[in-house]
Design a protein around this motif. Structure first.
Motif, mmCIF file in Angstrom:
data_model
loop_
_atom_site.group_PDB
_atom_site.id
_atom_site.type_symbol
_atom_site.label_atom_id
_atom_site.label_comp_id
_atom_site.label_asym_id
_atom_site.label_seq_id
_atom_site.Cartn_x
_atom_site.Cartn_y
_atom_site.Cartn_z
ATOM 1 N N SER A 135 23.628 40.052 -13.859
ATOM 2 C CA SER A 135 24.682 40.093 -14.790
ATOM 3 C C SER A 135 25.609 41.372 -15.033
ATOM 4 C CB SER A 135 24.071 40.082 -16.265
ATOM 5 O OG SER A 135 23.383 41.089 -16.542
ATOM 6 N N GLU A 136 26.623 41.156 -15.701
ATOM 7 C CA GLU A 136 27.467 42.254 -15.910
ATOM 8 C C GLU A 136 26.913 43.334 -16.182
ATOM 9 O OE1 GLU A 136 32.256 43.458 -17.227
ATOM 10 O OE2 GLU A 136 31.248 41.184 -17.486
ATOM 11 N N GLU A 137 25.817 43.440 -17.046
ATOM 12 C CA GLU A 137 24.968 44.477 -17.735
ATOM 13 C C GLU A 137 24.020 44.963 -16.566
ATOM 14 O OE1 GLU A 137 27.124 42.424 -20.409
ATOM 15 O OE2 GLU A 137 25.424 41.723 -19.207
ATOM 16 N N GLY A 138 23.723 44.325 -15.614
ATOM 17 C CA GLY A 138 22.853 44.819 -14.600
ATOM 18 C C GLY A 138 21.468 44.071 -14.503
ATOM 19 N N ASP A 139 21.401 42.890 -15.468
ATOM 20 C CA ASP A 139 20.064 42.426 -15.551
ATOM 21 C C ASP A 139 20.159 41.093 -14.444
ATOM 22 O OD1 ASP A 139 19.147 43.576 -17.806
ATOM 23 O OD2 ASP A 139 20.574 42.217 -18.819
ATOM 24 N N LEU A 140 18.915 41.371 -13.676
ATOM 25 C CA LEU A 140 18.622 40.248 -12.549
ATOM 26 C C LEU A 140 18.529 38.920 -13.073
ATOM 27 C CD1 LEU A 140 16.708 42.434 -10.166
ATOM 28 C CD2 LEU A 140 18.921 41.514 -9.942
ATOM 29 N N LEU A 141 18.850 37.852 -12.682
ATOM 30 C CA LEU A 141 18.969 36.592 -13.210
ATOM 31 C C LEU A 141 18.384 35.661 -12.213
ATOM 32 C CD1 LEU A 141 22.410 36.453 -14.690
ATOM 33 C CD2 LEU A 141 20.200 36.991 -16.037
ATOM 34 N N ASN A 142 18.910 34.453 -11.745
ATOM 35 C CA ASN A 142 18.272 33.427 -10.908
ATOM 36 C C ASN A 142 18.480 33.687 -9.603
ATOM 37 O OD1 ASN A 142 21.140 32.685 -11.507
ATOM 38 N ND2 ASN A 142 20.844 31.210 -9.962
ATOM 39 N N VAL A 143 17.687 33.356 -8.838
ATOM 40 C CA VAL A 143 17.805 33.364 -7.203
ATOM 41 C C VAL A 143 18.556 32.189 -6.780
ATOM 42 C CG1 VAL A 143 16.424 33.534 -4.883
ATOM 43 C CG2 VAL A 143 15.632 34.860 -6.954
ATOM 44 N N SER A 144 19.504 32.324 -5.864
ATOM 45 C CA SER A 144 20.455 31.161 -5.438
ATOM 46 C C SER A 144 19.520 30.391 -4.529
ATOM 47 C CB SER A 144 21.481 31.711 -4.708
ATOM 48 O OG SER A 144 22.294 32.692 -5.736
ATOM 49 N N PHE A 145 19.941 29.064 -4.457
ATOM 50 C CA PHE A 145 19.381 27.975 -3.434
ATOM 51 C C PHE A 145 17.955 28.273 -3.305
ATOM 52 C CE2 PHE A 145 20.198 31.224 -0.402
ATOM 53 C CZ PHE A 145 21.562 31.851 -0.693
ATOM 54 N N GLN A 146 17.071 27.932 -4.523
ATOM 55 C CA GLN A 146 15.354 28.224 -4.554
ATOM 56 C C GLN A 146 14.730 27.156 -3.595
ATOM 57 O OE1 GLN A 146 14.235 29.374 -8.486
ATOM 58 N NE2 GLN A 146 15.718 30.347 -8.964
ATOM 59 N N ASP A 147 15.428 25.910 -3.853
ATOM 60 C CA ASP A 147 14.926 25.014 -2.886
ATOM 61 C C ASP A 147 14.524 25.352 -1.280
ATOM 62 O OD1 ASP A 147 15.238 23.227 -5.063
ATOM 63 O OD2 ASP A 147 16.958 22.247 -4.151
ATOM 64 N N PHE A 148 15.017 26.412 -0.884
ATOM 65 C CA PHE A 148 14.800 26.920 0.450
ATOM 66 C C PHE A 148 13.567 27.522 0.425
ATOM 67 C CE2 PHE A 148 19.718 27.204 1.493
ATOM 68 C CZ PHE A 148 19.625 25.718 1.794
ATOM 69 N N PHE A 149 13.115 28.104 -0.502
ATOM 70 C CA PHE A 149 11.616 28.684 -0.427
ATOM 71 C C PHE A 149 10.862 27.486 -0.045
ATOM 72 C CE2 PHE A 149 13.212 31.845 -3.603
ATOM 73 C CZ PHE A 149 12.686 32.802 -3.202
ATOM 74 N N ALA A 150 10.837 26.253 -0.474
ATOM 75 C CA ALA A 150 9.836 25.319 -0.017
ATOM 76 C C ALA A 150 10.321 24.454 0.962
ATOM 77 C CB ALA A 150 9.616 24.390 -1.271
ATOM 78 N N ASP A 151 11.420 24.347 1.309
ATOM 79 C CA ASP A 151 12.164 23.593 2.348
ATOM 80 C C ASP A 151 13.222 24.301 2.890
ATOM 81 O OD1 ASP A 151 13.078 21.430 3.990
ATOM 82 O OD2 ASP A 151 13.971 20.248 2.228
ATOM 83 N N PRO A 152 12.894 25.281 3.744
ATOM 84 C CA PRO A 152 14.011 26.018 4.343
ATOM 85 C C PRO A 152 14.966 25.134 5.605
ATOM 86 C CG PRO A 152 11.846 26.410 5.530
ATOM 87 C CD PRO A 152 11.675 25.682 4.340
ATOM 88 N N PRO A 153 16.217 25.738 5.754
ATOM 89 C CA PRO A 153 17.175 25.008 6.243
ATOM 90 C C PRO A 153 16.929 25.274 7.738
ATOM 91 C CG PRO A 153 18.107 27.235 5.493
ATOM 92 C CD PRO A 153 17.016 27.005 4.614
ATOM 93 N N PRO A 154 17.428 24.405 8.651
ATOM 94 C CA PRO A 154 16.961 24.478 9.906
ATOM 95 C C PRO A 154 17.561 25.794 10.576
ATOM 96 C CG PRO A 154 18.220 22.532 9.549
ATOM 97 C CD PRO A 154 18.448 23.266 8.267
ATOM 98 N N GLN A 155 17.142 26.353 11.576
ATOM 99 C CA GLN A 155 17.292 27.401 12.479
ATOM 100 C C GLN A 155 18.143 27.440 13.584
ATOM 101 O OE1 GLN A 155 17.025 29.800 10.582
ATOM 102 N NE2 GLN A 155 14.778 30.604 10.265
ATOM 103 N N LYS A 156 19.054 28.304 13.969
ATOM 104 C CA LYS A 156 20.063 28.314 15.011
ATOM 105 C C LYS A 156 20.749 27.015 15.326
ATOM 106 C CE LYS A 156 16.472 29.895 17.611
ATOM 107 N NZ LYS A 156 15.618 30.982 18.628
#
Length: 317
Positions: A135-156
């Protein structure tokens, strides 16, 4: 104070940096010190920090003077791509990381992780990871594209079909790319249309269409700050059409490969051609594109009960 001086002296002595961090800046001095300190906190020490300021009048220059290890210039730019090209021309590192003046890094080992991959694997030209919103005040919010934790994108090389299916732009705030690749293909003042309006998307388009390969590291690497005067909000009427044009160009490139109008070549980190999509590969590429579109569909990522409720609301309301 002694610790701050030790860090500055440590970086001031780096004559041949492995990494160059480049930061465009214009009247966002209120975020600058935190950005610089997040960079200096990296455990990998062979880097330089280049700041290209567009002639700020908010105290930015005074803050830059506090950090003698930073290589910086402050003068008016006609366009954001001019600032980036100026920074790229100043960069001396083998690898380049972009960091906006309001953003910064969360993983203190991020630079080291990127260098480890790039130096061990010549197939890889760019390394990227998760980004987290602040946030503008410096608070950490959501992690982007969280689906990649369980289903990572292909490599290379396998990432091409995923990109053609989604147009997914790798996060500009943390990717580490080989210097010769970004210097050659990043848009400049002569670039036309959306390449110049949305230079990061222009670079993504060129990166993939020229056949380079990325590598994903599943760690939260950086934060991207939201604030009321950020570029994406101030210029949304200009950037949104550029984003639409980018996605259309991605789809058109995919159709051209599958239809045989374009022969896609793969390149390694040294820009040497190492393979291509042959006529026999086109059917497989088309199937992989549709598979990525289907498997990453929002409908398949919603549990059945929630999906049923939403469908009921849409039908009866």
């Amino acid at each position: 104070m002694m610790m701050h001086t030790k860090v500055v002296n440590d970086l001031h002595d780096v004559a041949q940096p492995v990494i160059s961090v480049i930061t465009p800046s214009l009247n966002h001095g209120r975020f600058l010190r935190q950005t610089i300190e997040s960079v200096t906190a990296q455990t990998f020490r062979s880097f330089e920090h280049v700041v290209v300021d567009g002639g700020s009048t908010d105290g930015t220059v005074e803050i830059l003077k506090e950090f003698p290890h930073i290589r910086w210039v402050s003068e008016r730019d006609d366009h954001v791509v001019e600032a980036y090209q100026k920074a790229l021309s100043m960069a001396r590192g083998q690898y380049i990381i972009q960091c906006c003046v309001s953003d910064g890094f969360l993983d203190p080992n991020w630079f080291r992780k990127c260098v480890d991959v790039l130096e061990k694997d010549d197939e890889v030209s760019l390394v990227w990871g998760f980004a987290q919103t602040m946030s503008e005040e410096g608070d950490l919010l959501n992690v982007s594209f969280q689906d990649f934790f369980a289903d990572p994108p292909p490599q290379k090389l396998n990432c091409l079909a995923f990109w053609l299916a989604s147009g997914f732009p790798l996060p500009e705030g943390n990717y580490c790319v080989r210097s010769e690749v970004i210097k050659k293909w990043f848009p400049d003042a002569q670039s036309s249309d959306w390449f110049r309006v949305c230079p990061h998307l222009g670079f993504m388009y060129r990166f993939f269409t020229q056949g380079y390969s990325p590598y994903f590291i599943p760690v939260v690497a950086n934060f991207g700050r939201m604030h009321h005067d950020q570029r994406s909000q101030r210029l949304s009427n200009v950037e949104k059409p550029g984003q639409v044009a980018y996605l259309k160009a991605v789809k058109a490139y995919g159709r051209s490969i599958i239809g045989g109008g374009t022969v896609h070549h793969f390149r390694n980190g040294s820009s040497q051609v190492v393979g291509q999509i042959t006529p026999n590969d086109r059917s497989s590429l088309r199937n992989n594109i549709w598979r990525h579109r289907l498997l990453r569909s929002r409908l398949l990522r919603v549990d059945p009960y929630t999906l049923a409720v939403k469908l009921k609301e849409r039908i009866f309301n």
